[in-house]
Design a protein around this motif. Structure first.
Motif, short mmCIF file in Angstrom:
data_model
loop_
_atom_site.label_atom_id
_atom_site.label_comp_id
_atom_site.label_asym_id
_atom_site.label_seq_id
_atom_site.Cartn_x
_atom_site.Cartn_y
_atom_site.Cartn_z
N SER A 107 0.84 -1.19 0.00
CA SER A 107 0.00 0.00 0.00
C SER A 107 0.88 1.24 0.00
O SER A 107 2.09 1.15 0.07
N GLY A 108 0.21 2.39 -0.09
CA GLY A 108 0.94 3.65 -0.02
C GLY A 108 1.40 4.19 -1.35
O GLY A 108 2.13 5.16 -1.39
N ARG A 109 0.96 3.59 -2.44
CA ARG A 109 1.40 4.06 -3.74
C ARG A 109 0.22 4.47 -4.64
O ARG A 109 0.32 4.53 -5.83
N GLY A 110 -0.92 4.77 -4.02
CA GLY A 110 -2.12 5.11 -4.78
C GLY A 110 -1.97 6.35 -5.64
O GLY A 110 -2.51 6.43 -6.73
N LEU A 111 -1.21 7.34 -5.16
CA LEU A 111 -1.05 8.55 -5.95
C LEU A 111 -0.18 8.31 -7.18
O LEU A 111 -0.31 9.03 -8.17
N LEU A 112 0.68 7.30 -7.13
CA LEU A 112 1.41 6.92 -8.35
C LEU A 112 0.42 6.45 -9.42
O LEU A 112 0.56 6.77 -10.60
N LEU A 113 -0.58 5.69 -9.00
CA LEU A 113 -1.62 5.23 -9.92
C LEU A 113 -2.43 6.41 -10.45
O LEU A 113 -2.68 6.52 -11.65
N VAL A 114 -2.84 7.31 -9.56
CA VAL A 114 -3.58 8.49 -9.98
C VAL A 114 -2.75 9.28 -11.00
O VAL A 114 -3.25 9.68 -12.06
N ASP A 115 -1.48 9.47 -10.71
CA ASP A 115 -0.58 10.21 -11.60
C ASP A 115 -0.51 9.56 -12.98
O ASP A 115 -0.50 10.25 -14.00
N ALA A 116 -0.49 8.24 -13.01
CA ALA A 116 -0.39 7.52 -14.29
C ALA A 116 -1.70 7.56 -15.08
O ALA A 116 -1.67 7.49 -16.31
N LEU A 117 -2.83 7.68 -14.40
CA LEU A 117 -4.12 7.57 -15.06
C LEU A 117 -4.73 8.91 -15.51
O LEU A 117 -5.62 8.93 -16.35
N CYS A 118 -4.28 10.01 -14.94
CA CYS A 118 -4.91 11.29 -15.26
C CYS A 118 -3.96 12.17 -16.05
O CYS A 118 -2.79 11.86 -16.23
N ASP A 119 -4.52 13.28 -16.54
CA ASP A 119 -3.70 14.25 -17.28
C ASP A 119 -3.02 15.24 -16.35
O ASP A 119 -1.91 15.67 -16.61
N ARG A 120 -3.72 15.62 -15.26
CA ARG A 120 -3.18 16.55 -14.27
C ARG A 120 -3.80 16.22 -12.92
O ARG A 120 -4.91 15.74 -12.87
N TRP A 121 -3.08 16.51 -11.86
CA TRP A 121 -3.66 16.39 -10.53
C TRP A 121 -2.91 17.29 -9.57
O TRP A 121 -1.82 17.76 -9.87
N GLY A 122 -3.50 17.52 -8.42
CA GLY A 122 -2.85 18.36 -7.42
C GLY A 122 -3.68 18.44 -6.17
O GLY A 122 -4.66 17.71 -5.99
N VAL A 123 -3.30 19.36 -5.30
CA VAL A 123 -3.98 19.56 -4.03
C VAL A 123 -4.25 21.05 -3.89
O VAL A 123 -3.39 21.87 -4.17
N THR A 124 -5.46 21.37 -3.42
CA THR A 124 -5.84 22.75 -3.17
C THR A 124 -6.25 22.86 -1.71
O THR A 124 -7.05 22.06 -1.23
N GLU A 125 -5.69 23.85 -1.02
CA GLU A 125 -6.10 24.09 0.36
C GLU A 125 -7.46 24.76 0.34
O GLU A 125 -7.71 25.65 -0.46
N GLY A 126 -8.34 24.28 1.21
CA GLY A 126 -9.67 24.87 1.32
C GLY A 126 -9.77 25.67 2.60
O GLY A 126 -8.78 25.93 3.28
#
Length: 162
Positions: A107-126
């Protein structure tokens, strides 16, 4: 003289839901997202995988007892944006490096998968204490080979190996 009102050729579509920050809530997020994508006539993959990873992260790392997380899907033009908001703004997600040994952690590698599957991603502070992890998928074409996928204007740091 009758004037025609300009029509949008690609309407804005959106869906949002608040869910309990539990494994059941994460599963429900994926089920609801796939149902909504189906209703919109959009492909379920890779969006369903991205929703599953982001929702799982929200309930695993962003959980605060008694507080929900939110799933938001919206389409503008040919871009599907997936947003998952939780109430742990103090825990910014980061990309862990790929394991050197295939048996090194399950576990712990989910964002690697997200990175591979999408065109862009990030985090926004709310508004405190919230943060939103988002991913965008261009529905008309796949990302160009060799193009960077993550972050857009605000990529996340990678943890150095070791």
């Amino acid at each position: 003289m009758i004037r025609e009102t300009p029509q949008l050729h690609s309407p804005v579509r959106n869906f949002h839901v608040r869910l309990s920050a539990t494994p059941r809530g994460a599963r429900l997020a994926r089920l609801l997202a796939t149902g909504q994508l189906r209703a919109w006539g959009l492909p379920m993959d890779p969006a369903a995988h991205i929703v599953a990873e982001l929702a799982a992260n929200a309930v695993t790392h962003g959980r605060v007892p008694g507080r929900d997380f939110q799933l938001l899907l919206y389409v503008v033009g040919d871009v599907l944006r997936i947003e998952v908001t939780d109430t742990r703004g103090d825990r910014t997600p980061y990309v862990r490096p790929a394991p050197q040994d295939p048996g090194d952690g399950e576990s712990g590698r989910g964002l690697l998968l997200v990175d591979a599957l999408c065109d862009r991603w990030g985090v926004t502070e709310g508004r405190r204490p919230r943060k939103t992890v988002w991913a965008e998928i261009r529905m008309s074409s796949a990302p160009e080979p060799g193009s960077p996928n993550s972050g857009g204007g605000g990529g996340l740091p990678q943890v150095p190996p070791g």
